[in-house]
Design a protein around this motif. Structure first.
Motif, PDB file in Angstrom:
ATOM      1  N   THR A  84       0.852  -1.198   0.000  1.00  0.00           N
ATOM      2  CA  THR A  84       0.000   0.000   0.000  1.00  0.00           C
ATOM      3  C   THR A  84       0.879   1.236   0.000  1.00  0.00           C
ATOM      4  O   THR A  84       1.952   1.254   0.601  1.00  0.00           O
ATOM      5  CB  THR A  84      -0.941   0.060   1.226  1.00  0.00           C
ATOM      6  N   PRO A  99      -3.022   4.299  -4.289  1.00  0.00           N
ATOM      7  CA  PRO A  99      -4.057   3.889  -3.341  1.00  0.00           C
ATOM      8  C   PRO A  99      -3.972   2.381  -3.060  1.00  0.00           C
ATOM      9  O   PRO A  99      -3.503   1.644  -3.915  1.00  0.00           O
ATOM     10  CB  PRO A  99      -5.354   4.224  -4.072  1.00  0.00           C
ATOM     11  N   PRO A 100      -4.434   1.991  -1.891  1.00  0.00           N
ATOM     12  CA  PRO A 100      -5.018   2.824  -0.835  1.00  0.00           C
ATOM     13  C   PRO A 100      -3.931   3.446   0.044  1.00  0.00           C
ATOM     14  O   PRO A 100      -2.898   2.841   0.282  1.00  0.00           O
ATOM     15  CB  PRO A 100      -5.858   1.831  -0.039  1.00  0.00           C
ATOM     16  N   THR A 102      -3.772   6.440   3.546  1.00  0.00           N
ATOM     17  CA  THR A 102      -4.282   7.482   4.429  1.00  0.00           C
ATOM     18  C   THR A 102      -3.284   8.631   4.356  1.00  0.00           C
ATOM     19  O   THR A 102      -2.106   8.443   4.647  1.00  0.00           O
ATOM     20  CB  THR A 102      -4.397   6.969   5.879  1.00  0.00           C
ATOM     21  N   ASP A 121      -8.259   8.744  -1.464  1.00  0.00           N
ATOM     22  CA  ASP A 121      -7.549   7.700  -2.203  1.00  0.00           C
ATOM     23  C   ASP A 121      -7.520   6.372  -1.451  1.00  0.00           C
ATOM     24  O   ASP A 121      -6.653   5.536  -1.679  1.00  0.00           O
ATOM     25  CB  ASP A 121      -6.114   8.147  -2.499  1.00  0.00           C
ATOM     26  N   GLY A 122      -8.459   6.177  -0.539  1.00  0.00           N
ATOM     27  CA  GLY A 122      -8.519   4.935   0.228  1.00  0.00           C
ATOM     28  C   GLY A 122      -7.916   5.099   1.614  1.00  0.00           C
ATOM     29  O   GLY A 122      -7.431   6.164   1.987  1.00  0.00           O
ATOM     30  N   TYR A 123      -7.955   4.024   2.370  1.00  0.00           N
ATOM     31  CA  TYR A 123      -7.487   3.996   3.758  1.00  0.00           C
ATOM     32  C   TYR A 123      -6.560   2.794   3.910  1.00  0.00           C
ATOM     33  O   TYR A 123      -6.893   1.698   3.461  1.00  0.00           O
ATOM     34  CB  TYR A 123      -8.688   3.872   4.699  1.00  0.00           C
ATOM     35  N   ASN A 124      -5.400   3.006   4.544  1.00  0.00           N
ATOM     36  CA  ASN A 124      -4.524   1.869   4.815  1.00  0.00           C
ATOM     37  C   ASN A 124      -3.989   1.815   6.238  1.00  0.00           C
ATOM     38  O   ASN A 124      -3.569   0.752   6.675  1.00  0.00           O
ATOM     39  CB  ASN A 124      -3.363   1.801   3.816  1.00  0.00           C
ATOM     40  N   SER A 142     -11.721   3.304   8.029  1.00  0.00           N
ATOM     41  CA  SER A 142     -12.066   3.912   6.742  1.00  0.00           C
ATOM     42  C   SER A 142     -13.230   4.902   6.828  1.00  0.00           C
ATOM     43  O   SER A 142     -13.390   5.739   5.947  1.00  0.00           O
ATOM     44  CB  SER A 142     -12.372   2.836   5.707  1.00  0.00           C
TER      45      SER A 142
END
Length: 171
Positions: A84, A99-100, A102, A121-124, A142
């Motif tokens: 990620t 992505p993903p 944070t 762009d997403g959460y990691n 998320s």
């Protein structure tokens, strides 16, 4: 070549002014696993094991900057890959991550700095992002109520005065 004392004083004053306008960023990994934080347009990237901190001084006037944590990375020297947040396989990022991811986003300048967390762009990774004279913003999953989820969200915070920033992964 002789340099006048007044020229030396001007050079010294310019150097002190430049250093004084930098903001201090403390990036800490509290995750139980290694995180590879990255920073653009300044800072690059590095490995942070559990409990380690990376300190960066970022100059006044830096705009549209980002710091994020990469996970699942494997590097051989300066090249590799991350599961990620990968930035073209580079250890020291010059591109934004894939992505993903944070994102801790900020613009530094003048009397006021602006900062936010984005999961557009997403959460990691869970993250806290704070300014010494501002609000602590948090992202634990998320759904992240403190984060931008779409471009028209209004989640940006401001801080002024003697500013130091802290980013903590897995707070």
């Amino acid at each position: 070549m002789a340099v006048s004392s007044s020229a030396l004083i001007l050079l010294l004053a310019a150097a002190l002014t430049t250093g004084a306008s930098a903001r201090s960023f403390s990036i800490t990994n509290r995750c139980s696993f290694t995180v590879w934080p990255a920073a653009t347009p300044v800072g690059g990237g590095r490995q942070l094991n559990n409990g380690q901190t990376w300190n960066l001084d970022i100059p006044d006037g830096t705009s549209s900057a980002r710091i994020w944590g990469r996970t699942g990375c494997s590097f051989n020297g300066n090249s590799g890959r991350c599961s990620t947040g990968d930035c073209g396989g580079a250890l020291s990022c010059t591109l934004s991550g894939q992505p993903p991811l944070t994102l801790a986003e900020f613009t530094l300048g003048g009397g006021t700095d602006y900062y936010d967390i984005s999961v557009i762009d997403g959460y990691n990774l869970p993250m806290d992002f704070s300014c010494s004279t501002g609000v602590n913003i948090q992202c634990r999953d998320s759904s992240c109520p403190d984060a931008y989820h779409q471009p028209n969200d209004v989640r940006t915070k401001a801080c002024s005065g003697n500013r130091r920033f802290s980013i903590v992964f897995c707070p």
